[in-house]
Design a protein around this motif. Structure first.
Motif, PDB file in Angstrom:
ATOM      1  N   GLY A  47     -16.403  -0.411  11.173  1.00  0.00           N
ATOM      2  CA  GLY A  47     -15.195  -1.226  11.329  1.00  0.00           C
ATOM      3  C   GLY A  47     -14.525  -0.980  12.673  1.00  0.00           C
ATOM      4  O   GLY A  47     -14.109  -1.928  13.353  1.00  0.00           O
ATOM      5  N   VAL A  48     -14.463   0.287  13.062  1.00  0.00           N
ATOM      6  CA  VAL A  48     -13.844   0.621  14.360  1.00  0.00           C
ATOM      7  C   VAL A  48     -14.681   0.036  15.494  1.00  0.00           C
ATOM      8  O   VAL A  48     -14.137  -0.497  16.474  1.00  0.00           O
TER       9      VAL A  48
ATOM     10  N   ILE B  77     -16.012   2.856   7.827  1.00  0.00           N
ATOM     11  CA  ILE B  77     -14.880   3.016   8.757  1.00  0.00           C
ATOM     12  C   ILE B  77     -15.385   2.996  10.202  1.00  0.00           C
ATOM     13  O   ILE B  77     -14.829   2.304  11.067  1.00  0.00           O
ATOM     14  N   VAL B  78     -16.472   3.749  10.439  1.00  0.00           N
ATOM     15  CA  VAL B  78     -17.000   3.829  11.811  1.00  0.00           C
ATOM     16  C   VAL B  78     -17.469   2.445  12.280  1.00  0.00           C
ATOM     17  O   VAL B  78     -17.186   2.034  13.408  1.00  0.00           O
TER      18      VAL B  78
ATOM     19  N   VAL C 115      -5.552  -5.537  10.579  1.00  0.00           N
ATOM     20  CA  VAL C 115      -5.551  -4.141  10.093  1.00  0.00           C
ATOM     21  C   VAL C 115      -4.118  -3.626   9.992  1.00  0.00           C
ATOM     22  O   VAL C 115      -3.744  -3.013   8.973  1.00  0.00           O
TER      23      VAL C 115
ATOM     24  N   LEU D 197      -2.322  -5.051   7.049  1.00  0.00           N
ATOM     25  CA  LEU D 197      -2.734  -4.510   5.757  1.00  0.00           C
ATOM     26  C   LEU D 197      -2.256  -3.071   5.558  1.00  0.00           C
ATOM     27  O   LEU D 197      -2.022  -2.631   4.442  1.00  0.00           O
ATOM     28  N   LEU D 198      -2.125  -2.332   6.668  1.00  0.00           N
ATOM     29  CA  LEU D 198      -1.792  -0.900   6.549  1.00  0.00           C
ATOM     30  C   LEU D 198      -0.293  -0.610   6.614  1.00  0.00           C
ATOM     31  O   LEU D 198       0.186   0.306   5.953  1.00  0.00           O
ATOM     32  N   LEU D 199       0.408  -1.385   7.433  1.00  0.00           N
ATOM     33  CA  LEU D 199       1.826  -1.044   7.635  1.00  0.00           C
ATOM     34  C   LEU D 199       2.680  -1.390   6.417  1.00  0.00           C
ATOM     35  O   LEU D 199       2.444  -2.377   5.731  1.00  0.00           O
TER      36      LEU D 199
ATOM     37  N   THR E 192     -11.291   8.235  14.324  1.00  0.00           N
ATOM     38  CA  THR E 192     -12.621   7.655  14.566  1.00  0.00           C
ATOM     39  C   THR E 192     -12.676   7.006  15.944  1.00  0.00           C
ATOM     40  O   THR E 192     -13.629   7.201  16.701  1.00  0.00           O
ATOM     41  N   LEU E 193     -11.625   6.262  16.247  1.00  0.00           N
ATOM     42  CA  LEU E 193     -11.539   5.586  17.548  1.00  0.00           C
ATOM     43  C   LEU E 193     -11.582   6.608  18.686  1.00  0.00           C
ATOM     44  O   LEU E 193     -12.326   6.438  19.670  1.00  0.00           O
TER      45      LEU E 193
ATOM     46  N   LEU F 204       6.999   2.213  13.028  1.00  0.00           N
ATOM     47  CA  LEU F 204       5.930   1.244  12.750  1.00  0.00           C
ATOM     48  C   LEU F 204       6.308   0.275  11.621  1.00  0.00           C
ATOM     49  O   LEU F 204       5.828  -0.854  11.569  1.00  0.00           O
TER      50      LEU F 204
ATOM     51  N   ILE G  23      -4.437   5.225   8.687  1.00  0.00           N
ATOM     52  CA  ILE G  23      -4.160   5.105  10.120  1.00  0.00           C
ATOM     53  C   ILE G  23      -4.722   6.330  10.860  1.00  0.00           C
ATOM     54  O   ILE G  23      -5.358   6.201  11.911  1.00  0.00           O
TER      55      ILE G  23
ATOM     56  N   ASP H  52       6.549   0.326   4.216  1.00  0.00           N
ATOM     57  CA  ASP H  52       7.742   1.168   4.323  1.00  0.00           C
ATOM     58  C   ASP H  52       7.348   2.641   4.498  1.00  0.00           C
ATOM     59  O   ASP H  52       6.267   3.054   4.098  1.00  0.00           O
ATOM     60  N   GLY H  53       8.244   3.396   5.099  1.00  0.00           N
ATOM     61  CA  GLY H  53       8.050   4.852   5.185  1.00  0.00           C
ATOM     62  C   GLY H  53       7.148   5.291   6.319  1.00  0.00           C
ATOM     63  O   GLY H  53       6.654   6.415   6.320  1.00  0.00           O
ATOM     64  N   LEU H  54       6.885   4.405   7.278  1.00  0.00           N
ATOM     65  CA  LEU H  54       6.024   4.799   8.406  1.00  0.00           C
ATOM     66  C   LEU H  54       6.814   4.852   9.713  1.00  0.00           C
ATOM     67  O   LEU H  54       6.274   4.645  10.794  1.00  0.00           O
TER      68      LEU H  54
ATOM     69  N   MET I  10       0.837  -1.192   0.000  1.00  0.00           N
ATOM     70  CA  MET I  10       0.000   0.000   0.000  1.00  0.00           C
ATOM     71  C   MET I  10       0.875   1.247   0.000  1.00  0.00           C
ATOM     72  O   MET I  10       1.899   1.280   0.658  1.00  0.00           O
TER      73      MET I  10
ATOM     74  N   ILE J 229     -13.131  -2.465  18.296  1.00  0.00           N
ATOM     75  CA  ILE J 229     -13.024  -2.180  19.739  1.00  0.00           C
ATOM     76  C   ILE J 229     -13.978  -3.058  20.557  1.00  0.00           C
ATOM     77  O   ILE J 229     -14.199  -2.825  21.741  1.00  0.00           O
TER      78      ILE J 229
ATOM     79  N   THR K 178       2.474   4.785   0.858  1.00  0.00           N
ATOM     80  CA  THR K 178       2.721   5.334   2.203  1.00  0.00           C
ATOM     81  C   THR K 178       1.686   6.387   2.586  1.00  0.00           C
ATOM     82  O   THR K 178       1.205   6.429   3.722  1.00  0.00           O
TER      83      THR K 178
ATOM     84  N   LEU L 156     -18.559  -5.090   6.057  1.00  0.00           N
ATOM     85  CA  LEU L 156     -19.135  -4.220   7.083  1.00  0.00           C
ATOM     86  C   LEU L 156     -20.572  -3.857   6.752  1.00  0.00           C
ATOM     87  O   LEU L 156     -21.384  -3.605   7.654  1.00  0.00           O
TER      88      LEU L 156
ATOM     89  N   ILE M 176     -15.127   8.236  19.022  1.00  0.00           N
ATOM     90  CA  ILE M 176     -16.100   7.324  19.652  1.00  0.00           C
ATOM     91  C   ILE M 176     -15.794   7.192  21.150  1.00  0.00           C
ATOM     92  O   ILE M 176     -16.701   7.237  21.987  1.00  0.00           O
TER      93      ILE M 176
ATOM     94  N   SER N 161      -1.534   4.703   3.415  1.00  0.00           N
ATOM     95  CA  SER N 161      -1.396   4.025   4.713  1.00  0.00           C
ATOM     96  C   SER N 161      -1.496   5.030   5.851  1.00  0.00           C
ATOM     97  O   SER N 161      -2.238   4.818   6.821  1.00  0.00           O
TER      98      SER N 161
END
Lengths: 255, 212
Positions: free
Chosen positions: B199-200, B196-197, B22, B25-27, A16-17, B34, A10, B29-31, A1, B204, A3, A74, A20, A6
């Motif tokens: 999913g969160v 997204i909401v 998650v 899937l998200l992580l 969002t977290l 992390l 994040i 290079d360049g972070l 993905m 949680i 950068t 979802l 809420i 990504s």
């Protein structure tokens, strides 16, 4: 993905977290102060349930091709929440509600939703696994539409709720329901299905309104926090788009 | 108490698996720091996704059993529409038998029966949509309904391959490029934010299925 994607993902998830987490305790104390805008479909739901109970004819809820494990995961969870709320209300009727779906992956979700809804009313003995019906067809399936039109007649459905993923084939199901004078609520995550739902359903839901079922029908603190978070994110997005637009104009003017 | 403990354990497992997936899937290079987690979470995520694929394949078997049990119940219960259930059960048996004996015959059955029926239904769709639009005008006469039908007519007329309708064709192109495109993007963005909401909420552990 990528950068940038990504990082943005994040940030949005963490935001969002955080929203809420911050809003939920506040709402728990001041729930009565929250007013949600009226949505006709949710206001009509009790009359759908009442019609089913009074006529002893089953209510039909369909998830379409929404399923677990794909892009519509979802949506399937949100649709199942709506189904839970409806079945919970309709469980006391003589005719058990029927849940149909075309994605095999949503089948366990559907059965669990129905079982929990009956269990929450202390009527778990009335739950029947065969009231969740799987029709083997893929996305945008006309065969599924044909099967549902047959079900509407054979099972003498009282009202239909189409909440899931549909294409233009939704028109066949809504038309069949209209000919049988069965009221309908419809929504789809696909644009073709959404357009058909708007035109042909008695009470259409638009886009993300399906995700707010819990907020409207249960009004729990977390559900209300979700609705407020959705609104907040929407406004942030609008502001970001406006900012990008203005920056674009300024850059072009300067250049 | 045992049930509550069980629910807590399953919720904890679900949250942990969800968060690791998650991150996997998200992580990348360049972070910053992390990025060091990326290889570990990535390999765990791949394993989880493979498990999901196998599980989903099994759900098809569950679906087939459900389909057969519903229609057998309908036939033996002699309920309304039982004749269609008999046809379905016979078709099922026929397809399985031909698939075992000769796969090509099975494909011929699919192409000559299912595709023909679906094509016929697809042909009906246009008429259903037009009838639906007229029904909407009768039932829900409002400004939005009127707008809907006017735009529908412009788009349909603009699509006709006739000379002298260039104004409608231009209007159709503009409608599709600007307001329809904007509206479609608005709906899709709304769905994306709501996704997204939701999913969160699942991540949680606030989904209803964890609580009951």
């Amino acid at each position: 993905m990528d950068t940038t994607v990504s990082s943005l993902s994040i940030i949005v998830i963490v935001l969002t977290l955080a929203v809420i987490a911050v809003i939920s305790p506040i709402i728990r104390k001041r729930r009565n102060l929250i007013t949600l805008r009226p949505i006709a479909a949710y206001e009509a739901l009790p009359s759908f349930v009442g019609r089913s109970i009074e006529s002893s004819r089953p209510l039909h809820i369909s998830l379409g091709s929404a399923g677990i494990g794909g892009e519509s995961t979802l949506l399937a969870i949100a649709s199942a929440e709506l189904a839970y709320q409806v079945v919970q209300q309709a469980a006391i009727g003589d005719a058990p509600p029927i849940l149909t779906l075309t994605s095999a992956s949503a089948f366990p979700l559907g059965q669990d939703t129905l079982r929990r809804a009956y269990q929450s009313r202390g009527l778990v003995e009335r739950y029947s696994a065969s009231e969740v019906r799987w029709y083997p067809a893929g996305t945008r399936s006309l065969a599924f539409a044909a099967a549902i039109t047959a079900l509407q007649g054979d099972d003498e459905i009282s009202a239909n709720i189409f909440a899931g993923s549909y294409g233009a084939e939704l028109a066949l199901m809504l038309d069949s329901a209209a000919r049988r004078k069965q009221p309908t609520i419809a929504v789809s995550d696909q644009l073709e299905g959404q357009a058909v739902a708007f035109a042909l359903a008695d009470e259409p839901l638009i886009g993300e309104e399906i995700f707010a079922a819990g907020s409207y029908l249960e009004r729990g603190a977390v559900q209300l926090a979700e609705a407020i978070t959705m609104d907040l994110l929407r406004w942030l997005l609008i502001l970001a788009m406006l900012a990008a637009f203005i920056i674009g104009i300024l850059n072009n003017g300067g250049g | 108490m045992q049930l509550r403990l069980g629910a807590a354990v399953t919720t904890a497992i679900t949250i942990a698996v969800g968060l690791v997936t998650v991150l996997g899937l998200l992580l990348g290079d360049g972070l910053g720091p992390l990025s060091q987690l990326a290889p570990i979470t990535g390999s765990i995520t791949d394993a989880f996704l493979q498990l999901v694929t196998i599980t989903l394949a099994l759900t098809i078997l569950i679906g087939v059993v459900n389909l057969l049990s519903v229609h057998l119940g309908r036939v033996f219960g002699r309920r309304k529409g039982a004749v269609y259930s008999v046809v379905l059960l016979l078709s099922f048996a026929l397809v399985i038998a031909t698939y075992i004996v000769d796969r090509d015959t099975s494909m011929i059955l699919l192409e000559t029966v299912q595709i023909s029926v679906e094509s016929a239904l697809a042909g009906l769709l246009l008429f259903v949509l037009v009838v639906g639009a007229s029904r909407m005008l009768r039932r829900r006469m409002s400004w939005t309904g009127l707008w809907f039908v006017v735009v529908l007519l412009i788009v349909l007329i603009g699509a006709l391959p006739l000379t002298g309708l260039s104004a409608f064709a231009d209007a159709r192109d503009w409608l599709l490029a600007v307001p329809v495109s904007a509206g479609a993007r608005g709906i899709l963005l709304g769905i994306a934010l709501a996704t997204i909401v939701t999913g969160v909420r699942v991540l949680i552990g606030q989904d209803r299925s964890y609580r009951e």
